[in-house]
Design a protein around this motif. Structure first.
Motif, short mmCIF file in Angstrom:
data_model
loop_
_atom_site.label_atom_id
_atom_site.label_comp_id
_atom_site.label_asym_id
_atom_site.label_seq_id
_atom_site.Cartn_x
_atom_site.Cartn_y
_atom_site.Cartn_z
N LYS A 1 -129.45 9.16 -3.36
CA LYS A 1 -129.63 10.56 -3.02
C LYS A 1 -128.26 11.21 -2.82
O LYS A 1 -127.29 10.55 -2.47
CB LYS A 1 -130.46 10.71 -1.75
CG LYS A 1 -131.92 10.29 -1.92
CD LYS A 1 -132.74 10.65 -0.71
CE LYS A 1 -134.21 10.32 -0.91
NZ LYS A 1 -135.04 10.70 0.26
N MET A 2 -128.24 12.51 -3.06
CA MET A 2 -127.01 13.28 -2.93
C MET A 2 -127.09 14.18 -1.70
O MET A 2 -128.15 14.72 -1.39
CB MET A 2 -126.77 14.12 -4.18
CG MET A 2 -126.74 13.34 -5.48
SD MET A 2 -125.32 12.27 -5.64
CE MET A 2 -124.00 13.48 -5.75
N TYR A 3 -125.97 14.33 -1.02
CA TYR A 3 -125.90 15.26 0.09
C TYR A 3 -124.45 15.70 0.29
O TYR A 3 -123.52 15.10 -0.26
CB TYR A 3 -126.46 14.63 1.36
CG TYR A 3 -125.52 13.68 2.06
CD1 TYR A 3 -125.12 13.90 3.37
CD2 TYR A 3 -125.03 12.55 1.41
CE1 TYR A 3 -124.27 13.03 4.02
CE2 TYR A 3 -124.18 11.67 2.06
CZ TYR A 3 -123.80 11.91 3.36
OH TYR A 3 -122.96 11.06 4.00
N ARG A 4 -124.29 16.74 1.09
CA ARG A 4 -122.95 17.26 1.39
C ARG A 4 -122.73 17.10 2.90
O ARG A 4 -123.18 17.93 3.69
CB ARG A 4 -122.82 18.73 0.99
CG ARG A 4 -122.93 18.96 -0.51
CD ARG A 4 -122.73 20.44 -0.85
NE ARG A 4 -122.93 20.69 -2.27
CZ ARG A 4 -121.97 20.60 -3.18
NH1 ARG A 4 -120.74 20.28 -2.79
NH2 ARG A 4 -122.21 20.84 -4.45
N THR B 1 -119.26 24.95 -1.24
CA THR B 1 -119.29 23.89 -2.24
C THR B 1 -117.93 23.22 -2.38
O THR B 1 -117.84 22.00 -2.53
CB THR B 1 -119.71 24.47 -3.61
OG1 THR B 1 -120.99 25.11 -3.47
CG2 THR B 1 -119.83 23.36 -4.65
N PRO C 1 -117.69 18.45 -0.48
CA PRO C 1 -118.09 17.84 -1.76
C PRO C 1 -119.29 16.92 -1.59
O PRO C 1 -119.58 16.40 -0.51
CB PRO C 1 -116.84 17.06 -2.17
CG PRO C 1 -116.11 16.80 -0.89
CD PRO C 1 -116.38 17.98 -0.01
N LYS C 2 -119.99 16.72 -2.70
CA LYS C 2 -121.18 15.87 -2.70
C LYS C 2 -120.81 14.40 -2.53
O LYS C 2 -119.78 13.94 -3.00
CB LYS C 2 -121.97 16.05 -4.00
CG LYS C 2 -122.78 17.32 -4.08
CD LYS C 2 -123.62 17.34 -5.34
CE LYS C 2 -124.49 18.58 -5.41
NZ LYS C 2 -125.33 18.60 -6.64
N LYS C 3 -121.68 13.69 -1.85
CA LYS C 3 -121.56 12.25 -1.73
C LYS C 3 -122.91 11.60 -2.02
O LYS C 3 -123.95 12.22 -1.85
CB LYS C 3 -121.06 11.85 -0.34
CG LYS C 3 -119.59 12.13 -0.11
CD LYS C 3 -119.09 11.47 1.16
CE LYS C 3 -117.59 11.66 1.32
NZ LYS C 3 -117.07 10.99 2.53
N THR C 4 -122.85 10.35 -2.44
CA THR C 4 -124.07 9.62 -2.78
C THR C 4 -124.33 8.56 -1.72
O THR C 4 -123.40 7.87 -1.27
CB THR C 4 -123.93 8.94 -4.16
OG1 THR C 4 -123.59 9.92 -5.13
CG2 THR C 4 -125.21 8.26 -4.56
N LYS D 1 -130.20 22.98 6.91
CA LYS D 1 -129.42 23.84 6.03
C LYS D 1 -130.33 24.72 5.19
O LYS D 1 -131.41 24.29 4.77
CB LYS D 1 -128.53 22.99 5.12
CG LYS D 1 -127.50 22.16 5.87
CD LYS D 1 -126.68 21.32 4.91
CE LYS D 1 -125.67 20.47 5.66
NZ LYS D 1 -124.88 19.61 4.73
N GLY E 1 -126.85 26.16 1.71
CA GLY E 1 -126.14 25.03 2.29
C GLY E 1 -125.63 25.27 3.69
O GLY E 1 -125.03 24.38 4.30
#
Length: 450
Positions: free
Chosen positions: A101-104, A149, A153-156, A315, A319
């Motif tokens: 899954k991706m999240y910030r 954004t 940055p996005k993290k997995t 959020k 975001g």
């Protein structure tokens, strides 16, 4: 170390041992950072005694899937550091699935970058007369989203299907007691070395420890929750085997939910019967109230609105949450106030703020029927600020001109739904003693949707 642990497959059992050169038996900042980092990867500390002098510099970390049977420190005579002896049992790691899954993540570094980036923005476009308030507000939200954004940055992260080894209340002490209980069971059953009473007493002690650990875990969960009442009910429903989650797979698509929820208001209006009555006849006052118009908001008022909104981690579709907005309020305060006033003068509510993140929550019945789901809308934080400014003016006008019904108890200052219940009870008692009747009408809008 963080990079190496991230690259390792999560279905591996990891043993991390060595001289970490931090004092584990102190409250040193570096020690806390290291332990927090390893705990985020499911690695638990096993050594708590000094390994060199009075300091615990050496340690062994095990994956939470491993069962710790015991640990001790011993002097091996070949170094000024003592040796560590750790006994544990591994476990099978098959039979589970992994989902990415991706999240910030919102970090302090990201908040600093967001603050710095917005500080460099020129807000001169707000004063340009050739563009409408709709366009200005849309451009304002684009700037905020682009800065968000860039800063976060996005993290997995990987979500595993087996949650049994991640039970927070099942600590190292309970694992050691469970292993000892198994050992006693074998001694009692195969060799008869342990009496039934001793085994029974230790088993009861183990169960009491589990019960207390669960109570403490639930207590800490409620205390640390931003919504204690909801958390309490989640714990109760989990214990009762009830949940708002869908009990099975559904064939409904996001478009099915979207079309259904978008047409709810129209369906209700279409099914209201035509009574051929003029609603003006039901207005109590004879003299029309004074005309209403929105007055412009001030910088201090917008700041107070932002400060008084409750902090929430959820959020919105852009975001942002209230914690992030409060960190940048001094930067966006002036442009946001001017934009709100422009929209009030032009009598518009920006289209960009009419977007929401909607989550359908299953209630009961057929999982393939969208009417059995309750939509929960997460509105943009900026829209809440705008709406609060408008609501303050509307409520002030209604209260000053006595336009509220005397039986309107909800969402009014100095009144509450509890007062409404007490008023109903009082009227029932008066009717009972006076030989009269009381009529109560309950409306459920769900049954008006066909």
């Amino acid at each position: 170390m963080e990079e190496i642990l991230t690259q390792l497959s999560t279905n591996r059992q990891i043993i991390l041992a060595g001289d970490f050169n931090v004092s584990f038996n102190t409250l040193d900042v570096n020690t806390s950072k290291l332990c927090d980092l390893l705990a985020s990867f499911g690695l638990e500390r096993t050594i708590f005694e000094p390994t060199r002098g009075d300091s615990c510099l050496d340690n062994v970390f095990l994956s939470s899937a491993m069962e710790l049977c015991g640990s001790q420190v011993c002097d091996i005579g070949i170094s000024d550091h003592k040796g560590q002896l750790v006994k544990f049992l591994g476990c099978e790691t098959t039979g589970f699935t992994q989902n990415k899954k991706m999240y910030r993540p919102v970090t302090q570094r990201g908040l600093f970058m967001l603050h710095s980036r917005l500080s460099e923005i020129s807000w001169d476009f707000i004063t340009v007369d050739s563009t409408s308030g709709e366009q200005k507000f849309s451009h304002f939200m684009d700037i905020l989203q682009e800065a968000y954004t860039y800063s976060f940055p996005k993290k997995t992260y990987v979500v595993r299907s087996d949650q049994g080894n991640n039970i927070s209340w099942f600590n190292t002490e309970l694992r050691a007691m469970r292993e000892h209980l198994r050992f006693l069971r074998e001694l009692k059953g195969q060799y008869g070395f342990v009496s039934d009473q001793y085994y029974k007493n230790y088993k009861n002690l183990y169960r009491n420890k589990i019960r207390k650990a669960k109570i403490n875990a639930n207590d800490n969960l409620v205390k640390s929750s931003s919504n204690p009442a909801k958390t309490i009910w989640d714990i109760i429903n989990k214990k009762r085997g009830k949940s708002n989650k869908c009990p099975g797979s559904s064939d409904l698509s996001p478009d099915d939910f979207n079309n259904f929820f978008c047409n709810i208001a129209g369906n209700i209006v279409n099914h209201i019967p035509d009574v051929h009555l003029d609603p003006v006849n039901n207005i109590d006052f004879l003299v029309p109230p004074p005309l209403f118009s929105f007055s412009e908001v001030t910088f201090n008022e917008v700041r107070d609105v932002i400060d008084n909104l409750k902090n929430k981690n959820s959020k919105d579709i852009f975001g942002f949450n209230l914690k992030i907005v409060k960190c940048i309020k001094n930067i966006i305060l002036i442009p946001l106030t001017r934009l709100i006033n422009i929209c009030l003068r032009e009598n518009i509510f920006p289209t960009v703020l009419k977007r929401a993140s909607v989550t359908p929550i299953f209630k009961n019945g057929n999982v393939d029927s969208p009417e059995n789901y309750r939509p929960i809308s997460l509105l943009p934080v900026i829209s809440k600020i705008f709406e609060k400014c408008m609501a303050l003016r509307l409520v002030t006008f209604f209260e000053a001109n006595e336009l509220f019904s005397q039986y309107q108890f909800g969402f009014r200052q100095g009144k509450s739904t509890v007062m409404g219940v007490l008023n109903l009870i009082s009227s029932i008692i008066d009717a009972f003693h006076g030989g009269g009747y009381n009529t109560v009408l309950f409306c459920d809008l769900r049954h008006l949707i066909v």
